[in-house]
Design a protein around this motif. Structure first.
Motif, PDB file in Angstrom:
ATOM      1  N   PRO B  98       0.825  -1.205   0.000  1.00 12.60           N
ATOM      2  CA  PRO B  98       0.000   0.000   0.000  1.00 12.60           C
ATOM      3  C   PRO B  98       0.862   1.258   0.000  1.00 12.60           C
ATOM      4  CG  PRO B  98      -0.825  -1.574   1.595  1.00 12.60           C
ATOM      5  CD  PRO B  98       0.461  -2.121   1.072  1.00 12.60           C
ATOM      6  N   GLY B  99       0.540   2.160  -0.903  1.00 13.10           N
ATOM      7  CA  GLY B  99       1.216   3.453  -0.907  1.00 13.10           C
ATOM      8  C   GLY B  99       2.609   3.424  -1.479  1.00 13.10           C
ATOM      9  N   SER B 100       3.029   2.283  -1.996  1.00 18.10           N
ATOM     10  CA  SER B 100       4.409   2.230  -2.480  1.00 18.10           C
ATOM     11  C   SER B 100       4.566   3.104  -3.714  1.00 18.10           C
ATOM     12  CB  SER B 100       4.796   0.794  -2.789  1.00 18.10           C
ATOM     13  OG  SER B 100       4.094   0.366  -3.925  1.00 18.10           O
ATOM     14  N   ALA B 103       8.732   3.514  -9.955  1.00 20.41           N
ATOM     15  CA  ALA B 103       9.621   4.379 -10.732  1.00 20.41           C
ATOM     16  C   ALA B 103       8.793   5.460 -11.428  1.00 20.41           C
ATOM     17  CB  ALA B 103      10.369   3.548 -11.768  1.00 20.41           C
ATOM     18  N   GLY B 104       9.318   6.655 -11.518  1.00 14.21           N
ATOM     19  CA  GLY B 104       8.575   7.761 -12.124  1.00 14.21           C
ATOM     20  C   GLY B 104       7.802   8.548 -11.090  1.00 14.21           C
ATOM     21  N   GLY B 105       7.879   8.143  -9.846  1.00 14.37           N
ATOM     22  CA  GLY B 105       7.262   8.895  -8.763  1.00 14.37           C
ATOM     23  C   GLY B 105       5.785   8.637  -8.592  1.00 14.37           C
ATOM     24  N   HIS B 106       5.218   7.661  -9.350  1.00 17.46           N
ATOM     25  CA  HIS B 106       3.789   7.400  -9.229  1.00 17.46           C
ATOM     26  C   HIS B 106       3.483   6.472  -8.078  1.00 17.46           C
ATOM     27  CE1 HIS B 106       3.369   9.532 -12.903  1.00 17.46           C
ATOM     28  NE2 HIS B 106       4.009   8.616 -13.626  1.00 17.46           N
ATOM     29  N   ARG B 107       2.289   6.674  -7.516  1.00 20.05           N
ATOM     30  CA  ARG B 107       1.832   5.793  -6.435  1.00 20.05           C
ATOM     31  C   ARG B 107       1.168   4.551  -7.019  1.00 20.05           C
ATOM     32  NH1 ARG B 107       1.383   7.653  -0.765  1.00 20.05           N
ATOM     33  NH2 ARG B 107       2.427   9.671  -0.791  1.00 20.05           N
ATOM     34  N   PHE B 108       1.188   3.487  -6.252  1.00 16.01           N
ATOM     35  CA  PHE B 108       0.467   2.268  -6.616  1.00 16.01           C
ATOM     36  C   PHE B 108      -0.495   1.910  -5.500  1.00 16.01           C
ATOM     37  CE2 PHE B 108       3.589   1.718  -9.846  1.00 16.01           C
ATOM     38  CZ  PHE B 108       3.057   0.831 -10.755  1.00 16.01           C
ATOM     39  N   LEU B 109      -1.702   1.544  -5.864  1.00 11.33           N
ATOM     40  CA  LEU B 109      -2.638   0.997  -4.874  1.00 11.33           C
ATOM     41  C   LEU B 109      -3.150  -0.338  -5.403  1.00 11.33           C
ATOM     42  CD1 LEU B 109      -4.846   4.042  -3.760  1.00 11.33           C
ATOM     43  CD2 LEU B 109      -3.139   2.818  -2.391  1.00 11.33           C
ATOM     44  N   PRO B 110      -3.108  -1.373  -4.555  1.00  8.20           N
ATOM     45  CA  PRO B 110      -3.582  -2.673  -5.021  1.00  8.20           C
ATOM     46  C   PRO B 110      -5.103  -2.755  -4.950  1.00  8.20           C
ATOM     47  CG  PRO B 110      -2.801  -2.852  -2.779  1.00  8.20           C
ATOM     48  CD  PRO B 110      -2.629  -1.408  -3.170  1.00  8.20           C
ATOM     49  N   VAL B 119      -8.892   7.865  -0.490  1.00 10.00           N
ATOM     50  CA  VAL B 119      -8.980   9.264  -0.064  1.00 10.00           C
ATOM     51  C   VAL B 119      -7.634   9.731   0.476  1.00 10.00           C
ATOM     52  CG1 VAL B 119     -10.008  10.833   1.634  1.00 10.00           C
ATOM     53  CG2 VAL B 119     -11.460   9.215   0.373  1.00 10.00           C
ATOM     54  N   GLN B 120      -7.030   8.895   1.309  1.00 10.71           N
ATOM     55  CA  GLN B 120      -5.739   9.270   1.904  1.00 10.71           C
ATOM     56  C   GLN B 120      -4.709   9.527   0.809  1.00 10.71           C
ATOM     57  OE1 GLN B 120      -4.005   6.315   4.461  1.00 10.71           O
ATOM     58  NE2 GLN B 120      -2.213   7.602   4.878  1.00 10.71           N
ATOM     59  N   CYS B 121      -4.696   8.615  -0.161  1.00  9.75           N
ATOM     60  CA  CYS B 121      -3.726   8.706  -1.251  1.00  9.75           C
ATOM     61  C   CYS B 121      -3.964   9.977  -2.080  1.00  9.75           C
ATOM     62  CB  CYS B 121      -3.842   7.457  -2.112  1.00  9.75           C
ATOM     63  SG  CYS B 121      -2.487   7.298  -3.262  1.00  9.75           S
TER      64      CYS B 121
END
Lengths: 566, 133
Positions: B98-100, B103-110, B119-121
């Motif tokens: 979660p929240g990792s 590369a490229g500075g983008h967030r990932f959410l599973p 919402v937090q993200c």
């Protein structure tokens, strides 16, 4: 000659009264019955009296046919001349010729050997009146002698021609015979070696042992056959000889000599050594080949396994994608309903929503486990301190232990070698095992986590090559998780690693935890095993192979690896 | 940043039901203006027109995948600064934490994802964008 005949005649007359024949008759009878040839000659070497053996030799009938003739009438001139000269010399000097061996040749070609004894003949006044002699035919004796000599020459030629060293020694181990090969080996002549002993040619300890064994042979009559021995030759070169020694006996059976033969087998020994080396090389090559085959087979199996994992991994990922999207929609829907819950909803509504949410979580866990199982994927390995991984895992799973009121004991061996593992995956395994242990102890219990180093085999005493060491013992790091929980029913313990097998209440486990753990551990080349403890509870043991020189790993490298990951 | 009161969120996912459900829950969770697209190739035109504060982008889509769409958005001067949050059902543990940050500075959410996580993200990336902008 005349006077002597008178003496004989008078002696015969003396005996007339006694009834005996005359001396002359007695003499002639005696002479005629002796096999030896007896004759009397005058000063001119003319026969004056001969016995029957001479008449027969000359193939005549009567002695009268011989009387008055000389050797020149019967023998070839060479012999006749020599005999004449001898007789003239004897008459002149008064000497006696005893046992002269002569070769006589008759004009008809007959040849024979005689032993002749001749002396001057004197009358009663001591005047030399001629000679007399006796010749014995020794042809048969000479034949035997010649045959013996021929045989001797043959044998001598044989033993001198043989490359083996042949010798005979007396009872004091002195050489009495040595063939050319042995004399050359010792560097001495035929005369020089006779009377010498091994002490003259070998170092004293070797010579001493030869002497001792020869004494023993003389005593017991035992033989030494084809005994290999290492000796040093004159040039200081070490050679191998094949030695045979036999006692030689007299007709009486008493041992009087030692006969022996040595063969230089140095080349043979070198050949044998080479052959042995080649044989060893061949065996090594076969061993290498077998290992290579085993390795190839293992790699093939691994490849097939990897291929299977890849395809099932892709399948699982596809399934996961297709399942997770609907799950995501359902999850969001449940949340929305929760947020929008109206006052007039039935009182069971929150419970229904919670149950639905739990079901989604469970389905999600199953899918995640399935993907983990199907695709442990590549390992991101680095040298790790397993104690550190154990501590981190305990921290991650602390909540579960606390929830079950379980106590944790750490018995971690200090100074463990680092193991090349994927830290995150191994942590996943450890956490899984800790959670399992906690859940197996619902109300209270003790989890003991233990690490230690073990060697599969003690190193062999005769380590002669690095290969042996490498093929031999193996170091393992063991990690044990021991709980005091309920244990596993014996009939089920063989199935705990099977997919979708769980002992947990419905909803608590995906049935994939141990399956995935086993896959991960085996992907690391390790093992995992589980057994019920007699005191109650389970013991899970993991092993990891120590490869290379784990202590040699610079710790900074490992630290930076860890920083990069976290 | 303009003077809009509500944050604008563009959702791009080939699953229309997911777009609908995400939009529905987010509308309820905060003062957001939401637009959904279920065709990847519509992402850039939609972004240019809608001018979102954040884009929620599915990774696995049939025509373009999320990476391609992100590259398009990055390449365009009007959209290159818009933060992107990838939503993925691909269970890769590195991506799925979660929240990792990939590369490229983008967030990932599973996926599945909870509203609270979303919402937090969204709040985090838009706040970061605001500071950066």
């Amino acid at each position: 000659m005349h006077g002597r005949s008178d003496q004989v005649a008078s002696a015969a007359e003396d005996r007339v009264d006694s009834g005996l024949p005359s001396d002359r008759h007695l003499l002639q009878t005696l002479l005629d019955h002796l096999p030896d040839r007896i004759y009397f000659k005058d000063t001119q070497s003319r026969f004056t009296l001969v016995n029957r053996a001479i008449v027969e030799l000359f193939a005549l009938q009567e002695p009268s046919q011989v009387i008055g003739k000389t050797d020149f009438d019967f023998f070839m001139p060479e012999h006749a001349g020599e005999a004449f000269a001898d007789e003239q010399s004897l008459m002149l000097t008064g000497g006696v010729l005893v046992g002269k061996v002569e070769r006589e040749v008759l004009p008809d070609g007959r040849r024979y050997w005689v032993s002749t004894t001749k002396a001057p003949l004197t009358d009663s006044n001591g005047t030399v009146v001629g000679t007399f002699g006796i010749s014995r035919d020794i042809s048969s004796l000479k034949l035997v002698e010649e045959a013996l000599e021929k045989e001797r020459n043959l044998l001598q030629g044989l033993i001198n021609s043989l490359p083996d060293q042949i010798y005979v020694k007396d009872q004091d181990s002195r050489f009495i015979l040595a063939n050319t090969a042995l004399r050359m080996f010792f560097g001495v002549s035929d005369e020089q070696i006779v009377g010498k002993t091994d002490q003259d040619f070998f170092p004293s300890d070797a010579a001493g042992s030869f002497l001792a064994e020869e004494r023993e042979m003389l005593r017991t009559g035992r033989c030494i056959v084809n005994r290999e021995a290492r000796v040093v030759d004159r040039g200081g070169r070490e050679i191998w000889i094949l030695s045979t020694k036999v006692p030689l006996r007299q007709d009486s059976g008493a041992i009087i000599w030692i006969g022996g033969a040595n063969r230089d087998i140095s080349d043979l020994k070198v050949g044998q050594a080479n052959l042995r080396q080649r044989e060893q090389d061949l065996l090594n090559a076969i061993g290498d080949l077998r290992r290579a085959q085993d390795l190839t087979r293992a790699v093939q199996v691994e490849l097939a396994e990897a291929e299977r994992f890849k395809s099932t991994g892709r399948l699982a990922a596809g399934v996961a994608h297709e399942v997770k999207n609907p799950l995501a929609i359902i999850a969001l829907g449940i949340e929305w309903m929760g947020l929008k819950a109206a006052a007039d909803w039935p009182s069971e509504a929150p419970t229904v929503l919670k149950t639905m949410q739990d079901a989604v979580d469970r389905a999600n866990a199953v899918v995640r486990g399935l993907v983990d199982f199907a695709a442990p994927a590549e390992l991101n390995r680095s040298p790790e301190d397993l104690n550190e991984l154990v501590r981190r895992s305990l921290l991650l799973a602390r909540h579960e232990l606390v929830r079950h009121h379980a106590v944790c004991h750490e018995e971690l061996a200090e100074d463990l070698p680092r193991i090349s593992v994927d830290a995150r995956k191994i942590e996943q395994v450890f956490v899984n095992l800790i959670v399992n242990a906690a859940q197996a102890m619902p109300t209270h219990g003790t989890l003991t986590v233990r690490t230690r180093l073990r060697t599969t085999l003690e190193p062999a005493a005769d380590r002669c090559s690095p290969d042996v060491t490498r093929a031999g013992p193996e170091n393992l790091v063991l990690v044990e998780f021991q709980d005091t929980g309920t244990g596993i029913a014996e009939e089920k313990i063989g199935k705990v690693f099977d997919p979708f097998f769980t002992t947990k209440p419905v909803g608590q486990g995906s049935g994939l935890g141990l399956t995935v753990s086993k896959a991960i551990v085996e992907l690391h080349g390790g093992t995992i095993g589980i057994l019920n403890r007699s005191e109650g509870g389970c013991l899970v043991t993991l092993t990891f192979r120590v490869e290379g020189d784990p202590y040699g790993q610079p710790s900074e490298q490992a630290d930076s690896d860890r920083r990069r990951r976290t | 940043m303009d003077n809009r009161v509500n944050k604008r969120i563009l959702i791009v996912d080939d699953e229309p039901d997911f777009v609908f459900m995400t939009a529905l829950t987010l509308q309820h969770a905060g003062p957001y203006e939401i637009r959904g697209e279920d065709v990847a190739s519509h992402a850039l035109p939609a972004a240019l027109e809608f001018k979102p504060d954040v884009i929620l982008l599915d990774v696995m889509m049939p025509d373009f995948d999320g990476g391609d769409v992100a590259a398009q958005l990055k390449a365009h001067p009007d959209t290159h600064a818009v933060p992107i949050v990838f939503l993925t059902a691909l269970v890769d543990r590195d991506e799925a934490l979660p929240g990792s940050i990939a590369a490229g500075g983008h967030r990932f959410l599973p996926k599945p994802v909870s509203v609270a996580e979303l919402v937090q993200c969204i709040e985090e990336v838009t706040a970061a964008g605001a500071i950066a902008g």
